[in-house]
Every structure is written in structure tokens, then in C-alpha cells.
Scaffold this motif. Structure first.
Motif, PDB file in Angstrom:
ATOM      1  N   ARG A   3     -14.832 -16.473  -8.518  1.00 10.93           N
ATOM      2  CA  ARG A   3     -13.109 -15.831  -8.020  1.00 10.93           C
ATOM      3  C   ARG A   3     -13.643 -14.995  -9.017  1.00 10.93           C
ATOM      4  NH1 ARG A   3      -8.135 -19.255  -8.802  1.00 10.93           N
ATOM      5  NH2 ARG A   3      -7.017 -17.843  -7.836  1.00 10.93           N
ATOM      6  N   LYS A   4     -12.606 -13.911  -7.856  1.00  9.16           N
ATOM      7  CA  LYS A   4     -12.311 -12.410  -8.202  1.00  9.16           C
ATOM      8  C   LYS A   4     -11.237 -12.398  -8.355  1.00  9.16           C
ATOM      9  CE  LYS A   4     -13.412  -8.516  -5.873  1.00  9.16           C
ATOM     10  NZ  LYS A   4     -13.710  -7.037  -4.763  1.00  9.16           N
ATOM     11  N   SER A   5     -10.748 -11.859  -9.727  1.00  5.07           N
ATOM     12  CA  SER A   5      -9.088 -12.236  -9.807  1.00  5.07           C
ATOM     13  C   SER A   5      -8.242 -11.102  -9.230  1.00  5.07           C
ATOM     14  CB  SER A   5      -9.088 -11.349 -11.850  1.00  5.07           C
ATOM     15  OG  SER A   5      -9.860  -9.651 -11.845  1.00  5.07           O
ATOM     16  N   TRP A   6      -7.192 -11.290  -9.623  1.00  5.54           N
ATOM     17  CA  TRP A   6      -6.073 -10.367  -8.577  1.00  5.54           C
ATOM     18  C   TRP A   6      -5.920  -9.036  -9.591  1.00  5.54           C
ATOM     19  CZ3 TRP A   6      -2.016  -7.911 -10.629  1.00  5.54           C
ATOM     20  CH2 TRP A   6      -2.059  -8.278 -11.848  1.00  5.54           C
ATOM     21  N   PHE A   7      -6.238  -8.545 -10.347  1.00  2.35           N
ATOM     22  CA  PHE A   7      -6.807  -7.275 -10.382  1.00  2.35           C
ATOM     23  C   PHE A   7      -8.137  -6.658 -10.152  1.00  2.35           C
ATOM     24  CE2 PHE A   7      -8.223  -4.056 -14.078  1.00  2.35           C
ATOM     25  CZ  PHE A   7      -6.732  -3.220 -13.636  1.00  2.35           C
ATOM     26  N   ARG A   8      -8.610  -6.505 -10.141  1.00  2.00           N
ATOM     27  CA  ARG A   8      -9.938  -5.938  -9.281  1.00  2.00           C
ATOM     28  C   ARG A   8     -10.181  -6.896  -7.740  1.00  2.00           C
ATOM     29  NH1 ARG A   8     -14.097  -5.529 -13.058  1.00  2.00           N
ATOM     30  NH2 ARG A   8     -14.269  -6.250 -14.056  1.00  2.00           N
ATOM     31  N   TYR A   9      -9.237  -7.357  -7.320  1.00  2.00           N
ATOM     32  CA  TYR A   9      -8.908  -7.062  -5.474  1.00  2.00           C
ATOM     33  C   TYR A   9      -7.902  -6.914  -4.982  1.00  2.00           C
ATOM     34  CZ  TYR A   9      -7.619  -9.426  -1.622  1.00  2.00           C
ATOM     35  OH  TYR A   9      -7.615  -9.297  -0.449  1.00  2.00           O
ATOM     36  N   PHE A  10      -7.277  -5.423  -5.962  1.00  2.00           N
ATOM     37  CA  PHE A  10      -6.701  -4.388  -5.816  1.00  2.00           C
ATOM     38  C   PHE A  10      -7.173  -3.664  -5.871  1.00  2.00           C
ATOM     39  CE2 PHE A  10      -3.754  -8.534  -5.752  1.00  2.00           C
ATOM     40  CZ  PHE A  10      -2.362  -8.239  -3.974  1.00  2.00           C
ATOM     41  N   GLN A  11      -7.819  -3.114  -7.123  1.00  2.00           N
ATOM     42  CA  GLN A  11      -8.797  -2.338  -7.840  1.00  2.00           C
ATOM     43  C   GLN A  11      -9.524  -1.799  -5.994  1.00  2.00           C
ATOM     44  OE1 GLN A  11     -11.457  -3.416 -10.363  1.00  2.00           O
ATOM     45  NE2 GLN A  11     -10.203  -2.368 -12.058  1.00  2.00           N
ATOM     46  N   TYR A  12      -9.345  -0.180  -6.779  1.00  2.00           N
ATOM     47  CA  TYR A  12      -9.286   1.138  -5.838  1.00  2.00           C
ATOM     48  C   TYR A  12     -10.816   0.749  -5.135  1.00  2.00           C
ATOM     49  CZ  TYR A  12     -11.067   5.403  -3.356  1.00  2.00           C
ATOM     50  OH  TYR A  12     -11.593   5.867  -3.035  1.00  2.00           O
ATOM     51  N   ASP A  13     -11.711   0.768  -3.812  1.00  2.00           N
ATOM     52  CA  ASP A  13     -12.978   0.471  -4.149  1.00  2.00           C
ATOM     53  C   ASP A  13     -13.283   1.283  -2.777  1.00  2.00           C
ATOM     54  OD1 ASP A  13     -15.412  -0.227  -3.386  1.00  2.00           O
ATOM     55  OD2 ASP A  13     -15.169  -2.932  -2.954  1.00  2.00           O
ATOM     56  N   GLU A  14     -14.295   2.389  -3.792  1.00  2.00           N
ATOM     57  CA  GLU A  14     -14.413   3.489  -2.838  1.00  2.00           C
ATOM     58  C   GLU A  14     -14.985   3.371  -1.303  1.00  2.00           C
ATOM     59  OE1 GLU A  14     -18.254   5.757  -5.376  1.00  2.00           O
ATOM     60  OE2 GLU A  14     -15.992   6.074  -6.157  1.00  2.00           O
ATOM     61  N   GLU A  17     -11.958   1.828   1.166  1.00  2.00           N
ATOM     62  CA  GLU A  17     -11.258   2.542   1.054  1.00  2.00           C
ATOM     63  C   GLU A  17     -11.259   4.057   1.164  1.00  2.00           C
ATOM     64  OE1 GLU A  17      -9.443  -1.326  -0.471  1.00  2.00           O
ATOM     65  OE2 GLU A  17     -10.506   0.573  -1.935  1.00  2.00           O
ATOM     66  N   THR A  18     -10.916   4.619   2.120  1.00  2.00           N
ATOM     67  CA  THR A  18     -10.825   5.558   2.333  1.00  2.00           C
ATOM     68  C   THR A  18     -10.272   6.750   1.681  1.00  2.00           C
ATOM     69  OG1 THR A  18      -9.635   6.528   4.756  1.00  2.00           O
ATOM     70  CG2 THR A  18     -11.372   5.562   4.771  1.00  2.00           C
ATOM     71  N   PRO A  19     -10.264   8.163   1.594  1.00  2.00           N
ATOM     72  CA  PRO A  19      -9.313   9.650   0.498  1.00  2.00           C
ATOM     73  C   PRO A  19      -8.729   9.049   1.175  1.00  2.00           C
ATOM     74  CG  PRO A  19     -12.285  10.128   0.641  1.00  2.00           C
ATOM     75  CD  PRO A  19     -12.478   9.119   1.884  1.00  2.00           C
ATOM     76  N   ALA A  20      -8.269   9.324   2.278  1.00  2.00           N
ATOM     77  CA  ALA A  20      -7.226   9.573   3.429  1.00  2.00           C
ATOM     78  C   ALA A  20      -6.179   8.237   2.594  1.00  2.00           C
ATOM     79  CB  ALA A  20      -7.602   9.425   4.824  1.00  2.00           C
ATOM     80  N   GLU A  21      -6.889   6.950   3.115  1.00  2.00           N
ATOM     81  CA  GLU A  21      -5.772   5.904   2.481  1.00  2.00           C
ATOM     82  C   GLU A  21      -5.496   5.458   1.285  1.00  2.00           C
ATOM     83  OE1 GLU A  21      -9.085   2.894   3.673  1.00  2.00           O
ATOM     84  OE2 GLU A  21      -8.068   1.925   5.618  1.00  2.00           O
ATOM     85  N   ALA A  22      -6.713   6.233   0.250  1.00  2.00           N
ATOM     86  CA  ALA A  22      -5.867   6.462  -0.572  1.00  2.00           C
ATOM     87  C   ALA A  22      -5.609   7.785  -0.942  1.00  2.00           C
ATOM     88  CB  ALA A  22      -7.083   6.972  -1.627  1.00  2.00           C
ATOM     89  N   ARG A  23      -4.878   8.521  -0.757  1.00  2.00           N
ATOM     90  CA  ARG A  23      -3.836   9.989  -0.634  1.00  2.00           C
ATOM     91  C   ARG A  23      -3.176   9.765  -0.459  1.00  2.00           C
ATOM     92  NH1 ARG A  23      -6.272  14.102   3.190  1.00  2.00           N
ATOM     93  NH2 ARG A  23      -4.890  12.630   4.749  1.00  2.00           N
ATOM     94  N   ASN A  24      -2.684   8.853   1.121  1.00  2.00           N
ATOM     95  CA  ASN A  24      -1.792   8.150   1.121  1.00  2.00           C
ATOM     96  C   ASN A  24      -1.099   7.306   0.376  1.00  2.00           C
ATOM     97  OD1 ASN A  24      -1.590   9.356   3.773  1.00  2.00           O
ATOM     98  ND2 ASN A  24      -2.218   7.798   5.172  1.00  2.00           N
ATOM     99  N   VAL A  25      -1.479   5.968  -0.793  1.00  2.00           N
ATOM    100  CA  VAL A  25      -1.119   5.483  -1.175  1.00  2.00           C
ATOM    101  C   VAL A  25      -0.954   6.198  -2.127  1.00  2.00           C
ATOM    102  CG1 VAL A  25      -1.827   3.596  -3.378  1.00  2.00           C
ATOM    103  CG2 VAL A  25      -2.866   3.352  -1.159  1.00  2.00           C
ATOM    104  N   LEU A  26      -1.091   7.458  -2.791  1.00  2.00           N
ATOM    105  CA  LEU A  26      -0.815   8.613  -4.195  1.00  2.00           C
ATOM    106  C   LEU A  26       0.324   8.905  -3.933  1.00  2.00           C
ATOM    107  CD1 LEU A  26      -4.094   9.440  -5.452  1.00  2.00           C
ATOM    108  CD2 LEU A  26      -2.802   7.778  -6.727  1.00  2.00           C
ATOM    109  N   LEU A  27       0.332   9.481  -2.837  1.00  2.00           N
ATOM    110  CA  LEU A  27       1.779  10.168  -2.242  1.00  2.00           C
ATOM    111  C   LEU A  27       3.064   8.859  -2.031  1.00  2.00           C
ATOM    112  CD1 LEU A  27       0.149  12.050   0.978  1.00  2.00           C
ATOM    113  CD2 LEU A  27       1.641  12.831  -0.816  1.00  2.00           C
TER     114      LEU A  27
END
Length: 175
Positions: A3-14, A17-27
Motif C-alpha cells: 500500500r502506498k502512503s498518502w505522501f507518496r501518492y501525492f508526490q510529483y511523478d514525472e 504528470e506533464t511539465p505543464a501540469e506541474a507549472r499550473n500547480v506551482l502557479l
């Protein structure tokens, strides 16, 4: 089944996720941080004095109540300014080459000036040490600049070097 921990589940996974999605979250995150720190600078913790009182324990209307605790107020001002400046730097960096980028820069620069004037307006004159606040505001930009200079100075393998084909001698050695 592991079972994955909730922390690992929500970590960025390249891989997902696309760079555009990561940029949107960071914005979004940078925008929220900018909004919260701006509000904290304009309306400091404890609010501002509503009246003026003369005497040794006096105060002036419009000044931050929290400024009576000088060291604590400086810690608040410096770290709030650092967070605000970092979020502004992130917003400007992530919107580079976007349409209306000039307008984004103009709006954020105006917000920075408004923030600074509000902070200086609610801070008693004898407490304001502009150099500390300006230094805190410059830190994110200075760190990014130093990292870019360091990266360029220590780049051992320029991007074009891998594309150069070395002639090979008949005995199998490079020329």
C-alpha cells in the motif's frame, strides 16, 4: 499488495504528470502564497492602532500593534517579505514567454510597491530598517542568479559536446 502512503501518492511523478501540469500547480501555489503574504503585510498580526496615545507607553494610529515587540515583529517582517518575494519570483519565472507577460510583470511590480508602502506605513519610523527588508526581498532573485552563474561556470559537458564526432584511427583509437 503493498500500500502506498498518502505522501507518496501525492508526490510529483514525472512519468504521470506533464511539465505543464506541474507549472499550473506551482502557479496556483505561488499565487496563494503571494496573496496570503501580501495580506499579512498590509494587515499585520494584531492589527493596527485605531487611536493615538501620548506618553512613554503611547502609540500612533495606523501603526502595527505587533511592532511593540521589536524582535518578533522583525522576524515576522523579514520572513513574510521573503515568502512574498519568493512567490513573486516564482510567478514571474513561470509565466515567462506567456502571452501578456509584460502585463504580468507590471501587475506584480505594482503589487510589490504596494506591499512595501503598506509595510512601511504600518511600521513605526524608529523600527524600520529598510536594509533588512530589502535584503529579504532580494534573496530569492540573488539565489537564482548565483545558481545560474554557478551552473554555467561548472558545466563540464556542454550540450553540443556530445554531438561532435571524433575521427577514429585505423587502430581503433580516437584521433
Amino acid at each position: 499488495m503493498a500500500r502506498k502512503s498518502w505522501f507518496r501518492y501525492f508526490q510529483y511523478d514525472e512519468r504521470k504528470e506533464t511539465p505543464a501540469e506541474a507549472r499550473n500547480v506551482l502557479l496556483i501555489v505561488a499565487g496563494l502564497i503571494a496573496a496570503v503574504t501580501f495580506q499579512a503585510g498590509v494587515n499585520p498580526p494584531g492589527g493596527v492602532w485605531q487611536d493615538t496615545k501620548a506618553g512613554p507607553d503611547g502609540h500612533t494610529a495606523g501603526r502595527a500593534i505587533y511592532s511593540n515587540k521589536t524582535k518578533e515583529f522583525y522576524v515576522f517582517l523579514i520572513f513574510n517579505t521573503l515568502a512574498f518575494s519568493t512567490s513573486i519570483h516564482l510567478l514571474v519565472s513561470l509565466t515567462h514567454r506567456f502571452p501578456f507577460h509584460f502585463e504580468v510583470i507590471l501587475a506584480t511590480a505594482s503589487m510589490v510597491v504596494t506591499y512595501a508602502s503598506a509595510v512601511f506605513a504600518v511600521t513605526p519610523d524608529d523600527l524600520v530598517k529598510f536594509r533588512y527588508i530589502l535584503l529579504a526581498a532580494a534573496v530569492p532573485f540573488a539565489i537564482r542568479f548565483m545558481l545560474q552563474v554557478y551552473t554555467r561556470l561548472t558545466m563540464m559537458d556542454p550540450p553540443y559536446q556530445n554531438q561532435i564526432v571524433q575521427p577514429v584511427k585505423s587502430n581503433g583509437e580516437n584521433a
